[in-house]
Design a protein around this motif. Sequence first.
Motif, mmCIF file in Angstrom:
data_model
loop_
_atom_site.group_PDB
_atom_site.id
_atom_site.type_symbol
_atom_site.label_atom_id
_atom_site.label_comp_id
_atom_site.label_asym_id
_atom_site.label_seq_id
_atom_site.Cartn_x
_atom_site.Cartn_y
_atom_site.Cartn_z
ATOM 1 N N ILE A 59 13.785 12.492 -6.950
ATOM 2 C CA ILE A 59 13.069 12.934 -5.771
ATOM 3 C C ILE A 59 11.908 11.921 -5.548
ATOM 4 C CG2 ILE A 59 11.443 15.130 -5.103
ATOM 5 C CD1 ILE A 59 12.966 16.815 -7.306
ATOM 6 N N ILE A 60 11.591 11.873 -4.306
ATOM 7 C CA ILE A 60 10.851 10.636 -3.826
ATOM 8 C C ILE A 60 9.393 11.680 -3.475
ATOM 9 C CG2 ILE A 60 10.058 8.958 -2.048
ATOM 10 C CD1 ILE A 60 13.220 8.816 -1.685
ATOM 11 N N TYR A 61 8.259 11.040 -3.750
ATOM 12 C CA TYR A 61 6.968 11.802 -3.676
ATOM 13 C C TYR A 61 5.995 10.840 -2.979
ATOM 14 C CZ TYR A 61 8.167 15.724 -6.899
ATOM 15 O OH TYR A 61 8.762 16.749 -7.270
ATOM 16 N N VAL A 62 5.287 11.098 -2.081
ATOM 17 C CA VAL A 62 4.279 10.380 -1.386
ATOM 18 C C VAL A 62 2.793 10.880 -1.934
ATOM 19 C CG1 VAL A 62 3.071 9.468 0.575
ATOM 20 C CG2 VAL A 62 5.801 9.865 0.678
ATOM 21 N N MET A 63 1.903 10.060 -2.175
ATOM 22 C CA MET A 63 0.650 10.475 -2.540
ATOM 23 C C MET A 63 0.423 11.162 -3.960
ATOM 24 S SD MET A 63 -1.345 9.105 -0.170
ATOM 25 C CE MET A 63 -2.833 9.609 -0.451
ATOM 26 N N ARG A 64 1.449 11.045 -4.745
ATOM 27 C CA ARG A 64 1.531 11.634 -5.958
ATOM 28 C C ARG A 64 1.933 13.279 -5.944
ATOM 29 N NH1 ARG A 64 -2.618 8.485 -9.733
ATOM 30 N NH2 ARG A 64 -2.099 6.565 -9.191
ATOM 31 N N GLU A 65 2.099 13.671 -4.786
ATOM 32 C CA GLU A 65 2.303 15.198 -4.876
ATOM 33 C C GLU A 65 3.247 15.666 -3.694
ATOM 34 O OE1 GLU A 65 -1.456 17.033 -2.583
ATOM 35 O OE2 GLU A 65 -1.753 15.957 -4.505
ATOM 36 N N LYS A 66 3.452 14.915 -2.685
ATOM 37 C CA LYS A 66 4.143 15.484 -1.502
ATOM 38 C C LYS A 66 5.608 15.206 -1.408
ATOM 39 C CE LYS A 66 4.681 16.320 3.331
ATOM 40 N NZ LYS A 66 4.545 15.550 4.645
ATOM 41 N N ALA A 67 6.709 15.835 -2.117
ATOM 42 C CA ALA A 67 7.990 15.426 -1.928
ATOM 43 C C ALA A 67 8.258 15.486 -0.426
ATOM 44 C CB ALA A 67 8.879 16.494 -2.733
ATOM 45 N N ILE A 68 9.115 14.072 -0.171
ATOM 46 C CA ILE A 68 9.616 13.800 1.001
ATOM 47 C C ILE A 68 11.074 13.698 1.315
ATOM 48 C CG2 ILE A 68 7.297 12.791 1.822
ATOM 49 C CD1 ILE A 68 8.783 10.144 1.396
ATOM 50 N N GLY A 69 11.666 14.081 0.069
ATOM 51 C CA GLY A 69 13.184 13.624 -0.073
ATOM 52 C C GLY A 69 13.739 13.291 -1.168
ATOM 53 N N THR B 77 3.904 5.671 -3.354
ATOM 54 C CA THR B 77 5.070 6.342 -3.171
ATOM 55 C C THR B 77 5.660 6.402 -4.684
ATOM 56 O OG1 THR B 77 5.404 5.871 -1.067
ATOM 57 C CG2 THR B 77 7.377 6.391 -2.350
ATOM 58 N N PHE B 78 6.154 7.634 -5.115
ATOM 59 C CA PHE B 78 6.432 7.503 -6.575
ATOM 60 C C PHE B 78 7.968 8.078 -6.610
ATOM 61 C CE2 PHE B 78 2.920 6.113 -8.567
ATOM 62 C CZ PHE B 78 1.658 6.421 -7.656
ATOM 63 N N PHE B 79 8.759 7.818 -7.529
ATOM 64 C CA PHE B 79 10.012 8.163 -7.837
ATOM 65 C C PHE B 79 9.924 9.165 -8.989
ATOM 66 C CE2 PHE B 79 11.020 4.815 -5.115
ATOM 67 C CZ PHE B 79 12.170 5.229 -4.230
ATOM 68 N N ARG B 80 10.288 10.425 -8.913
ATOM 69 C CA ARG B 80 10.378 11.141 -10.149
ATOM 70 C C ARG B 80 11.945 11.446 -10.766
ATOM 71 N NH1 ARG B 80 8.449 17.208 -9.888
ATOM 72 N NH2 ARG B 80 10.707 17.429 -9.729
ATOM 73 N N ASP C 280 0.960 -1.121 0.044
ATOM 74 C CA ASP C 280 -0.083 0.107 0.037
ATOM 75 C C ASP C 280 0.962 1.319 -0.175
ATOM 76 O OD1 ASP C 280 -2.472 -1.494 -0.020
ATOM 77 O OD2 ASP C 280 -2.618 -1.388 2.319
ATOM 78 N N PHE C 281 2.047 1.196 0.678
ATOM 79 C CA PHE C 281 2.860 2.603 1.035
ATOM 80 C C PHE C 281 3.462 2.574 -0.564
ATOM 81 C CE2 PHE C 281 7.208 3.892 1.455
ATOM 82 C CZ PHE C 281 6.788 5.014 1.992
ATOM 83 N N LEU C 282 3.939 1.362 -0.974
ATOM 84 C CA LEU C 282 4.459 1.618 -2.427
ATOM 85 C C LEU C 282 3.681 2.095 -3.533
ATOM 86 C CD1 LEU C 282 7.172 -1.299 -2.027
ATOM 87 C CD2 LEU C 282 7.854 0.928 -1.899
ATOM 88 N N SER C 283 2.439 1.709 -3.642
ATOM 89 C CA SER C 283 1.344 2.237 -4.351
ATOM 90 C C SER C 283 1.161 3.721 -4.530
ATOM 91 C CB SER C 283 0.207 1.272 -4.361
ATOM 92 O OG SER C 283 -0.527 1.800 -3.240
#
Length: 91
Positions: free
Chosen positions: A33-43, A9-12, A4-7
């Motif tokens: 850049i790692i994004y969560v929920m397709r929009e929030k960059a977390i690192g 979490t996206f790498f751009r 669920d987390f990986l689904s």
Amino acid sequence: SIFDFLSFTFFRLDPIALEWGPETERQRWMWSIIYVMREKAIGSIVIKFFHDHTQFRIHQLPGIIVLEAADTDQIVESLSHLSEEFRHAEM
């Protein structure tokens, strides 16, 4: 679950990477850049790749750096603090 987390979490892939060094001992540092929920960059995650331009040779194992920075300028600043060679590489 981890799936669920990986689904969500996206790498751009950021098109910026820096490369430097003599032809036989090149370094290329690339980041995503790692994004969560397709929009929030977390690192970001940085891959350090060592290679040779004169023959097929990888002279050192790749390295990985994880940063809280999630903006290209912040990433470059953070990496410049970690490596003087990176700091002097040309974009």
